[in-house]
Design a protein around this motif. Structure first.
Motif, PDB file in Angstrom:
ATOM      1  N   LEU A  15       0.831  -1.201   0.000  1.00  0.00           N
ATOM      2  CA  LEU A  15       0.000   0.000   0.000  1.00  0.00           C
ATOM      3  C   LEU A  15       0.870   1.258   0.000  1.00  0.00           C
ATOM      4  O   LEU A  15       0.531   2.256  -0.630  1.00  0.00           O
ATOM      5  CB  LEU A  15      -0.953  -0.019   1.199  1.00  0.00           C
ATOM      6  N   PHE A  16       2.000   1.212   0.689  1.00  0.00           N
ATOM      7  CA  PHE A  16       2.912   2.357   0.718  1.00  0.00           C
ATOM      8  C   PHE A  16       3.303   2.768  -0.696  1.00  0.00           C
ATOM      9  O   PHE A  16       3.245   3.941  -1.056  1.00  0.00           O
ATOM     10  CB  PHE A  16       4.175   2.013   1.529  1.00  0.00           C
ATOM     11  N   TRP A  17       3.713   1.796  -1.527  1.00  0.00           N
ATOM     12  CA  TRP A  17       4.145   2.112  -2.891  1.00  0.00           C
ATOM     13  C   TRP A  17       2.973   2.514  -3.768  1.00  0.00           C
ATOM     14  O   TRP A  17       3.107   3.384  -4.637  1.00  0.00           O
ATOM     15  CB  TRP A  17       4.915   0.951  -3.513  1.00  0.00           C
ATOM     16  N   THR A  22       1.217   6.687  -6.886  1.00  0.00           N
ATOM     17  CA  THR A  22       0.003   7.328  -7.394  1.00  0.00           C
ATOM     18  C   THR A  22       0.035   8.836  -7.154  1.00  0.00           C
ATOM     19  O   THR A  22      -0.243   9.620  -8.075  1.00  0.00           O
ATOM     20  CB  THR A  22      -1.247   6.709  -6.748  1.00  0.00           C
ATOM     21  N   LEU A  23       0.377   9.246  -5.943  1.00  0.00           N
ATOM     22  CA  LEU A  23       0.422  10.673  -5.645  1.00  0.00           C
ATOM     23  C   LEU A  23       1.546  11.380  -6.410  1.00  0.00           C
ATOM     24  O   LEU A  23       1.351  12.484  -6.931  1.00  0.00           O
ATOM     25  CB  LEU A  23       0.586  10.906  -4.140  1.00  0.00           C
ATOM     26  N   SER A  24       2.705  10.745  -6.501  1.00  0.00           N
ATOM     27  CA  SER A  24       3.843  11.361  -7.194  1.00  0.00           C
ATOM     28  C   SER A  24       3.584  11.527  -8.687  1.00  0.00           C
ATOM     29  O   SER A  24       3.785  12.614  -9.245  1.00  0.00           O
ATOM     30  CB  SER A  24       5.108  10.521  -6.995  1.00  0.00           C
ATOM     31  N   VAL A  25       3.143  10.467  -9.327  1.00  0.00           N
ATOM     32  CA  VAL A  25       2.876  10.538 -10.763  1.00  0.00           C
ATOM     33  C   VAL A  25       1.661  11.440 -11.028  1.00  0.00           C
ATOM     34  O   VAL A  25       1.644  12.189 -12.010  1.00  0.00           O
ATOM     35  CB  VAL A  25       2.698   9.130 -11.368  1.00  0.00           C
ATOM     36  N   GLY A  26       0.688  11.391 -10.149  1.00  0.00           N
ATOM     37  CA  GLY A  26      -0.466  12.283 -10.287  1.00  0.00           C
ATOM     38  C   GLY A  26      -0.068  13.745 -10.201  1.00  0.00           C
ATOM     39  O   GLY A  26      -0.504  14.573 -11.011  1.00  0.00           O
ATOM     40  N   PHE A 104       2.969   0.936 -11.205  1.00  0.00           N
ATOM     41  CA  PHE A 104       3.801   1.172 -10.030  1.00  0.00           C
ATOM     42  C   PHE A 104       5.283   0.892 -10.243  1.00  0.00           C
ATOM     43  O   PHE A 104       6.075   0.970  -9.306  1.00  0.00           O
ATOM     44  CB  PHE A 104       3.263   0.367  -8.844  1.00  0.00           C
ATOM     45  N   GLY A 105       5.668   0.553 -11.449  1.00  0.00           N
ATOM     46  CA  GLY A 105       7.073   0.422 -11.802  1.00  0.00           C
ATOM     47  C   GLY A 105       7.816  -0.632 -11.017  1.00  0.00           C
ATOM     48  O   GLY A 105       7.338  -1.742 -10.805  1.00  0.00           O
TER      49      GLY A 105
END
Length: 123
Positions: A15-17, A22-26, A104-105
């Motif tokens: 869940l951390f990743w 999600t927040l970073s790429v968003g 998520f790479g």
């Protein structure tokens, strides 16, 4: 549930990743495609830095966004290759690995790389 032979092995990334990526790429997507929607003044020094990037390096940020997409797509392709190498041949499971790795790479690809189908599971 995974089959006992490992042909349908799938493990969801943490869940951390999921939240972090999600927040970073968003946020990166907003900076590139809708920079006027971000309240930079509420973000302190980080907002000032982001505004500077938008004002002075928008073209580079745009290219960086597309590079990020390309890298994630390549990682997803590698995930499919690793599925073949590790004997994961269930179509649905392979699609799950592809999708998760695209989104998520390396947070996903790392789980697949660590998977060793030869080693028995410890209970």
């Amino acid at each position: 549930m995974a089959k006992s032979d490992g042909s349908a092995f799938f493990k969801r990334t943490s869940l951390f990743w999921i939240v972090t990526v999600t927040l970073s790429v968003g946020y990166f997507t907003l900076i590139v495609f809708a920079p006027e929607t971000i309240p930079y003044h509420y973000l302190g020094a980080f907002g000032t830095f982001c505004r500077y990037l938008v004002d002075n390096y928008a073209d580079l940020m745009y290219k960086g966004w597309w590079a990020t997409v390309a890298i994630h797509l390549y990682e997803a392709y590698v995930a499919l290759k690793m599925c073949s190498k590790k004997g994961i041949n269930d179509t649905t499971t392979r699609c799950l690995w592809f999708g998760q790795t695209f989104l998520f790479g390396f947070a996903s690809l790392g789980l697949l790389l660590k998977y060793d189908p030869e080693r028995p599971k410890q209970h």
